[in-house]
Motif scaffolding. Structure first.
Motif, PDB file in Angstrom:
ATOM      1  N   ILE A 220      28.031 -46.637-123.738  1.00 18.91           N
ATOM      2  CA  ILE A 220      28.368 -47.440-124.919  1.00 18.91           C
ATOM      3  C   ILE A 220      27.730 -48.825-124.842  1.00 18.91           C
ATOM      4  CG2 ILE A 220      30.561 -48.283-123.979  1.00 18.91           C
ATOM      5  CD1 ILE A 220      31.691 -48.009-126.872  1.00 18.91           C
ATOM      6  N   ARG A 221      27.585 -49.365-123.646  1.00 21.97           N
ATOM      7  CA  ARG A 221      26.988 -50.694-123.485  1.00 21.97           C
ATOM      8  C   ARG A 221      25.494 -50.703-123.768  1.00 21.97           C
ATOM      9  NH1 ARG A 221      28.241 -53.005-117.974  1.00 21.97           N
ATOM     10  NH2 ARG A 221      27.053 -54.709-118.847  1.00 21.97           N
TER      11      ARG A 221
ATOM     12  N   THR B  79      30.312 -54.732-129.043  1.00 19.46           N
ATOM     13  CA  THR B  79      30.497 -55.974-128.301  1.00 19.46           C
ATOM     14  C   THR B  79      31.046 -55.596-126.929  1.00 19.46           C
ATOM     15  OG1 THR B  79      30.982 -57.186-130.310  1.00 19.46           O
ATOM     16  CG2 THR B  79      31.752 -58.160-128.248  1.00 19.46           C
ATOM     17  N   PHE B  80      30.432 -56.113-125.870  1.00 18.68           N
ATOM     18  CA  PHE B  80      30.932 -55.770-124.543  1.00 18.68           C
ATOM     19  C   PHE B  80      31.057 -56.974-123.620  1.00 18.68           C
ATOM     20  CE2 PHE B  80      26.361 -55.090-124.423  1.00 18.68           C
ATOM     21  CZ  PHE B  80      25.981 -55.758-123.277  1.00 18.68           C
ATOM     22  N   ASN B  81      30.916 -58.155-124.169  1.00 17.39           N
ATOM     23  CA  ASN B  81      31.150 -59.333-123.332  1.00 17.39           C
ATOM     24  C   ASN B  81      31.740 -60.441-124.186  1.00 17.39           C
ATOM     25  OD1 ASN B  81      28.928 -60.100-124.812  1.00 17.39           O
ATOM     26  ND2 ASN B  81      27.539 -60.211-123.084  1.00 17.39           N
ATOM     27  N   SER B  82      32.326 -61.413-123.527  1.00 15.33           N
ATOM     28  CA  SER B  82      32.931 -62.539-124.240  1.00 15.33           C
ATOM     29  C   SER B  82      32.001 -63.738-124.112  1.00 15.33           C
ATOM     30  CB  SER B  82      34.321 -62.840-123.677  1.00 15.33           C
ATOM     31  OG  SER B  82      34.213 -63.211-122.324  1.00 15.33           O
TER      32      SER B  82
ATOM     33  N   PRO C 245      30.450 -67.183-122.638  1.00 18.94           N
ATOM     34  CA  PRO C 245      30.271 -67.608-121.242  1.00 18.94           C
ATOM     35  C   PRO C 245      31.469 -68.392-120.723  1.00 18.94           C
ATOM     36  CG  PRO C 245      28.267 -68.007-122.506  1.00 18.94           C
ATOM     37  CD  PRO C 245      29.326 -67.585-123.496  1.00 18.94           C
ATOM     38  N   GLY C 246      31.868 -68.075-119.507  1.00 17.95           N
ATOM     39  CA  GLY C 246      32.986 -68.761-118.877  1.00 17.95           C
ATOM     40  C   GLY C 246      34.353 -68.204-119.244  1.00 17.95           C
ATOM     41  N   ASN C 247      34.376 -67.166-120.073  1.00 19.06           N
ATOM     42  CA  ASN C 247      35.637 -66.555-120.495  1.00 19.06           C
ATOM     43  C   ASN C 247      35.668 -65.082-120.135  1.00 19.06           C
ATOM     44  OD1 ASN C 247      37.020 -68.746-121.932  1.00 19.06           O
ATOM     45  ND2 ASN C 247      35.238 -68.671-123.267  1.00 19.06           N
ATOM     46  N   VAL C 248      36.867 -64.549-120.090  1.00 17.13           N
ATOM     47  CA  VAL C 248      37.076 -63.124-119.817  1.00 17.13           C
ATOM     48  C   VAL C 248      37.974 -62.583-120.914  1.00 17.13           C
ATOM     49  CG1 VAL C 248      38.115 -61.463-118.220  1.00 17.13           C
ATOM     50  CG2 VAL C 248      36.868 -63.426-117.317  1.00 17.13           C
ATOM     51  N   LEU C 249      37.653 -61.414-121.428  1.00 18.39           N
ATOM     52  CA  LEU C 249      38.525 -60.752-122.394  1.00 18.39           C
ATOM     53  C   LEU C 249      39.120 -59.529-121.710  1.00 18.39           C
ATOM     54  CD1 LEU C 249      39.758 -60.310-125.186  1.00 18.39           C
ATOM     55  CD2 LEU C 249      37.720 -59.009-125.781  1.00 18.39           C
ATOM     56  N   LEU C 250      40.417 -59.546-121.501  1.00 16.58           N
ATOM     57  CA  LEU C 250      41.112 -58.412-120.914  1.00 16.58           C
ATOM     58  C   LEU C 250      41.477 -57.454-122.041  1.00 16.58           C
ATOM     59  CD1 LEU C 250      43.546 -60.252-118.479  1.00 16.58           C
ATOM     60  CD2 LEU C 250      41.416 -59.082-117.905  1.00 16.58           C
ATOM     61  N   SER C 251      41.169 -56.175-121.844  1.00 12.66           N
ATOM     62  CA  SER C 251      41.530 -55.196-122.875  1.00 12.66           C
ATOM     63  C   SER C 251      42.260 -54.022-122.228  1.00 12.66           C
ATOM     64  CB  SER C 251      40.287 -54.724-123.626  1.00 12.66           C
ATOM     65  OG  SER C 251      39.371 -54.083-122.769  1.00 12.66           O
ATOM     66  N   PHE C 252      43.145 -53.443-123.029  1.00  8.42           N
ATOM     67  CA  PHE C 252      44.019 -52.377-122.552  1.00  8.42           C
ATOM     68  C   PHE C 252      43.985 -51.238-123.561  1.00  8.42           C
ATOM     69  CE2 PHE C 252      45.439 -56.547-121.292  1.00  8.42           C
ATOM     70  CZ  PHE C 252      45.538 -56.427-119.912  1.00  8.42           C
ATOM     71  N   ASP C 253      43.757 -50.036-123.072  1.00  9.18           N
ATOM     72  CA  ASP C 253      43.617 -48.863-123.937  1.00  9.18           C
ATOM     73  C   ASP C 253      44.805 -47.914-123.817  1.00  9.18           C
ATOM     74  OD1 ASP C 253      41.120 -49.916-124.316  1.00  9.18           O
ATOM     75  OD2 ASP C 253      40.011 -48.222-123.528  1.00  9.18           O
ATOM     76  N   ASP C 254      44.866 -47.017-124.783  1.00 14.85           N
ATOM     77  CA  ASP C 254      45.714 -45.817-124.761  1.00 14.85           C
ATOM     78  C   ASP C 254      47.198 -46.059-124.999  1.00 14.85           C
ATOM     79  OD1 ASP C 254      43.286 -44.678-124.139  1.00 14.85           O
ATOM     80  OD2 ASP C 254      43.766 -44.288-122.060  1.00 14.85           O
TER      81      ASP C 254
ATOM     82  N   VAL D 200      34.042 -52.145-129.949  1.00 19.87           N
ATOM     83  CA  VAL D 200      34.211 -53.014-128.784  1.00 19.87           C
ATOM     84  C   VAL D 200      34.206 -52.134-127.538  1.00 19.87           C
ATOM     85  CG1 VAL D 200      35.692 -54.712-127.640  1.00 19.87           C
ATOM     86  CG2 VAL D 200      35.605 -54.619-130.146  1.00 19.87           C
ATOM     87  N   SER D 201      33.362 -52.488-126.577  1.00 19.00           N
ATOM     88  CA  SER D 201      33.346 -51.721-125.323  1.00 19.00           C
ATOM     89  C   SER D 201      33.868 -52.618-124.204  1.00 19.00           C
ATOM     90  CB  SER D 201      31.945 -51.186-125.031  1.00 19.00           C
ATOM     91  OG  SER D 201      31.036 -52.237-124.784  1.00 19.00           O
ATOM     92  N   TRP D 202      33.230 -52.617-123.061  1.00 16.78           N
ATOM     93  CA  TRP D 202      33.684 -53.406-121.916  1.00 16.78           C
ATOM     94  C   TRP D 202      32.484 -53.745-121.051  1.00 16.78           C
ATOM     95  CZ3 TRP D 202      35.259 -48.421-123.030  1.00 16.78           C
ATOM     96  CH2 TRP D 202      34.519 -47.416-122.392  1.00 16.78           C
ATOM     97  N   SER D 203      32.638 -54.774-120.232  1.00 16.95           N
ATOM     98  CA  SER D 203      31.573 -55.117-119.284  1.00 16.95           C
ATOM     99  C   SER D 203      31.930 -54.646-117.886  1.00 16.95           C
ATOM    100  CB  SER D 203      31.303 -56.621-119.287  1.00 16.95           C
ATOM    101  OG  SER D 203      32.480 -57.325-118.995  1.00 16.95           O
ATOM    102  N   LEU D 204      33.227 -54.441-117.633  1.00 10.81           N
ATOM    103  CA  LEU D 204      33.688 -53.939-116.343  1.00 10.81           C
ATOM    104  C   LEU D 204      34.841 -52.979-116.615  1.00 10.81           C
ATOM    105  CD1 LEU D 204      33.516 -54.130-113.238  1.00 10.81           C
ATOM    106  CD2 LEU D 204      35.209 -55.958-113.364  1.00 10.81           C
ATOM    107  N   ARG D 205      34.739 -51.803-116.061  1.00  7.54           N
ATOM    108  CA  ARG D 205      35.746 -50.777-116.317  1.00  7.54           C
ATOM    109  C   ARG D 205      36.483 -50.444-115.026  1.00  7.54           C
ATOM    110  NH1 ARG D 205      34.517 -44.894-119.106  1.00  7.54           N
ATOM    111  NH2 ARG D 205      36.675 -44.303-119.358  1.00  7.54           N
TER     112      ARG D 205
END
Length: 199
Positions: free
Chosen positions: A48-49, A57-60, A62-71, A181-186
């Protein structure tokens, strides 16, 4: 419209024609090109990335982190996550399954009230989502999104189950004007069961 998928089809088709014209056994190179194309498209469907079929979208910033939760929403885990996020004054994004959202509207309300983003993650999270026909994909996305928005969580965010994309899914996302929206680290927490490895 020329997109990455159409351009790659033209390239694979051109390679097959060229190889077929320049060899004494035209079927073999055509077969090889077809196999290479299938392998390539399968890899792209699971990446997907790579933004091959769908721009995600797979990153936030610079200097920020977006935590996402599925299911979710889930009575046990979602509520625990909300409690932890609130304790640390952190916001996240929750990609919810429509069927679960319908049965747990109070959790969707809690997510919304705490100021988190809410996105759709289809209606039932089918494991064969990437292999479904157009009508079924459209239905899964539409019902999932309606279920989330019924809870007054109006948004256009969508995360494909397992991160699988293809031209059929891309068309449905475009039709409903959703933002993938995807993710940068899974974490692979659905596969990895060792607490030590998940830390």
């Amino acid at each position: 419209m020329l997109n990455k998928f159409n351009i790659s089809l033209i390239l694979f088709f051109s390679a097959a024609i060229y190889l077929a014209r320049t060899t004494h056994r035209p079927l073999l190179p055509i077969f090889i090109v077809i196999v290479c194309a299938v392998v390539f498209y399968v890899i792209m469907a699971f990446c997907i990335r790579c933004n091959f079929f769908v721009k995600s979208t797979f990153n936030s910033t610079p200097g920020n982190v977006l935590l996402s939760f599925d299911d979710g929403p889930d009575e046990e885990y979602t509520l625990q996550v909300l409690k932890i996020l609130k304790k640390h004054n952190v916001k996240g994004a929750f990609f919810c399954i429509g069927k679960k959202a319908e049965s747990k509207p109070q959790i969707i309300e809690a997510i919304k009230n705490d100021g988190h983003l809410i996105g759709s993650h289809t209606f039932t999270h089918p494991v064969n989502f990437g292999f479904m026909n157009g009508k079924k994909v459209q239905k899964e996305i539409k019902l999932g999104h309606i279920s989330i928005n019924i809870q007054n969580a109006h948004n256009q965010l969508f995360r494909p189950p397992i991160g699988i994309t293809n031209p059929i899914i891309a068309k449905a996302i475009k039709n409903y004007k959703l933002h993938s929206v995807s993710w940068s680290l899974r974490s692979f927490d659905t596969v990895i069961k060792s607490e030590e490895r998940l830390k």
